[in-house]
Write an enzyme that holds these catalytic residues in place. Structure first.
Site, short mmCIF file in Angstrom:
data_model
loop_
_atom_site.label_atom_id
_atom_site.label_comp_id
_atom_site.label_asym_id
_atom_site.label_seq_id
_atom_site.Cartn_x
_atom_site.Cartn_y
_atom_site.Cartn_z
N LYS A 118 28.70 33.35 46.65
CA LYS A 118 29.78 34.34 46.62
C LYS A 118 30.10 34.56 48.05
CE LYS A 118 28.60 36.67 42.43
NZ LYS A 118 29.67 36.89 41.66
N ARG B 204 35.61 26.68 35.75
CA ARG B 204 35.60 26.41 34.47
C ARG B 204 36.49 26.94 33.41
NH1 ARG B 204 33.54 31.00 32.58
NH2 ARG B 204 32.12 32.02 34.00
#
Ligand code: ADP
Length: 508
Positions: free
Chosen positions: A118, A293
């Site tokens: 992150k 994804r």
């Protein structure tokens, strides 16, 4: 350009089924992999071939990279689809697949690695000019550094694990006195969940919406976005219901967020399907993270754009160019998805187990069920509790809600507790219907999660229902002797009746 001849699907449940269906439509042969208890699961039934990976625990089956690659070798598969969850965001898996000479149906390992961290993702987005949630872009040294940074940022703050996912290692802190302890707890949780204790701080937005943008990139440098999905209805920062488009975005805001998402994807040379998540508050939006994804909620985007995301994931991985430009991507109607999980919504979403002994799937215009279950399937505790997704599409949001109410009433799953009673209440709630959403929806409307009132059912109605059920049962027996079906519309609705009343009607 020829697509693949055979694809191995390294997943289970509804997403494995979804991938298998896309392959079938593209004329591609399929290989399923499975654990011991999943030997008869729907994804195994639908695949052309199936390979056993190992016992029930994921670590011994769906997470075994060596066994999955061996299965691909044995069966001659050319590409591997990771679905979501499991190995889908493990850069090492993407790389191992490519090193084995196979195609990974997702972005490159290095893209997954960059966006999976992150703080690194925040640094990259900041450099690319994409607005990020205010806060740090590097992990904190220690609790003292956290206290100093938070004092400068202002409370409330949110501690987050750099390697985070699934809400793990996240802690909201409102009072400075609580920060050191929360820092230690977040760090411990991050080590346990990800083997990496790096933690950083973001400003905690108090009433944002979660709005994300679907992107799709090919291997020739084209990136487009497919508009937004609103995923604000969450419990403990996990999504429960998603819709597209968002009820609040203006066309200008939609275009600005779409452009920012494309910029984010271009900054990492993104290929395949991905999602750029944002928090939106008071007309401003901030990059949250990128999921590299396919996502659970992809069907609502397919509904409003008419673009099959799974098929395009496969096409771009095979080297095809996107057949459309940004201007070709339209937005039609409104779509809503409910995540149907084996969890008891009135007992804190406690995971439930059991054998599905009755399953009735709704049909009719604008209704889609993406499920991974069949009658007789045993729901255990080893995997994610998602049983399937009910998705509706209609001309307007109001019509989509009406359609969802109807479809939820038709959906019957017996043998295991599900969160369906929650969805039935949610879609009838005035705040949901008016589109007044934020990630705090359930905190602000806790009544949606209150248990049904006990003894609400009228005993006279119970007696009549029991008599009718008996009548139906006898009718069916007689009919089966004389060769008819004997079933009526009333019987299937009665089969949903419980002593506590109609399950979806809420407390009376
Ligand atoms: P994870 O990767 O663990 O799922 P995310 O960063 O995607 O974590 O955030 C998940 C959810 O947590 C968001 O949808 C939102 O509800 C909440 N959240 C995350 N960051 C913030 C923030 N800075 N302020 C308020 N809520 C946040």
């Amino acid at each position: 350009m020829p697509l693949f001849e055979k694809i191995l699907v390294a997943n289970r449940g509804e997403i494995a089924v979804r991938v298998l269906r896309a392959c079938r439509e593209l004329g591609i042969a399929t290989v399923a992999v499975h654990s011991e208890p999943d030997a008869d699961a729907l994804h195994v039934q639908l695949a052309d071939e199936a390979v056993l990976l190992g016992p029930a625990p994921s670590a011994e089956s769906y997470l075994r990279i060596d066994r999955i690659l061996e299965a691909a070798r044995q069966t001659g598969a050319q590409a591997v689809h990771p679905g979501y969850g499991f190995l889908s965001e493990r850069a090492a898996f993407a790389e191992a697949v490519e090193e084995a000479g196979l195609v990974f149906l997702g972005p490159r390992g290095k893209t997954i690695r960059a966006m999976g961290d992150k703080t690194e993702a925040r640094r990259r987005m900041q450099a690319a000019g994409v607005p990020i949630v205010p806060g740090l872009v590097d992990p904190l040294e220690d609790a003292d550094a956290a206290v100093a940074a938070a004092a400068e940022m202002g409370y409330p703050v949110l501690l987050k694990a750099s390697a985070g996912g699934g809400g793990k290692g996240m802690r909201v802190v409102e009072d400075p006195a609580d920060l050191p302890r929360a820092f230690d707890a977040a760090q411990r949780e991050a080590v346990a969940a990800f083997g990496d204790g790096a933690v950083y701080l973001e400003r905690y937005l108090t009433r944002p919406r979660h709005i994300e943008i679907q992107v799709l990139g090919d291997q020739h440098g084209a990136v487009v976005h497919l508009h937004e999905r609103e995923c604000s209805v969450q419990r403990r920062h996990q999504k429960l219901l998603e819709e597209a488009p968002s009820a609040v975005l203006t066309p200008d805001e939609r275009a600005a967020m779409g452009a920012a998402a494309v910029k984010a994807a271009e900054a990492v040379n993104y290929r395949g399907a991905g999602t750029v998540e944002f928090l939106y508050q008071d007309g401003e939006f901030f990059f949250l993270e990128m999921n590299t994804r396919i996502q659970v909620e992809h069907p609502v985007t397919e509904a409003i754009t008419g673009i099959d995301l799974l098929q395009w994931q496969i096409r771009v991985a095979a080297g095809e160019k996107l057949a459309f430009t940004q201007d070709d991507i339209s937005l039609s109607g409104h779509s809503i998805e409910c995540r149907v999980t084996a969890e008891d919504p009135f007992r804190g979403f406690l995971p439930a187990t059991g054998r599905i002994d009755h399953l009735e799937i709704p049909a009719g215009p604008g209704v889609r069920w993406d499920g991974g279950i069949t009658e007789g399937f045993e729901v255990g505790l080893n995997y994610d509790p998602l049983l399937g997704k009910l998705v509706v599409h209609a001309h307007t949001r109001e019509a989509a809600i009406a359609r969802l109410e109807r479809a939820l009433d038709e959906l019957v799953i017996r043998g295991v507790e599900t969160c369906l009673p929650f969805h039935r209440r949610l879609v009838r709630h005035p705040a949901f219907r008016s589109g007044e959403l934020s990630i705090r929806f359930l905190e602000e409307h806790p009544e949606v999660l209150e248990p049904e009132s006990e003894g609400g059912a009228d005993p006279r109605i119970a007696a009549i229902a029991a008599a009718l059920l008996e009548h139906e049962r006898r009718g069916a027996q007689v009919a089966s002797r004389i060769g008819g079906s004997g079933a009526t519309g009333a019987s299937s609705r009665l089969s949903s009746w419980r002593a506590s009343g109609w399950p979806w009607r809420g407390a009376t």
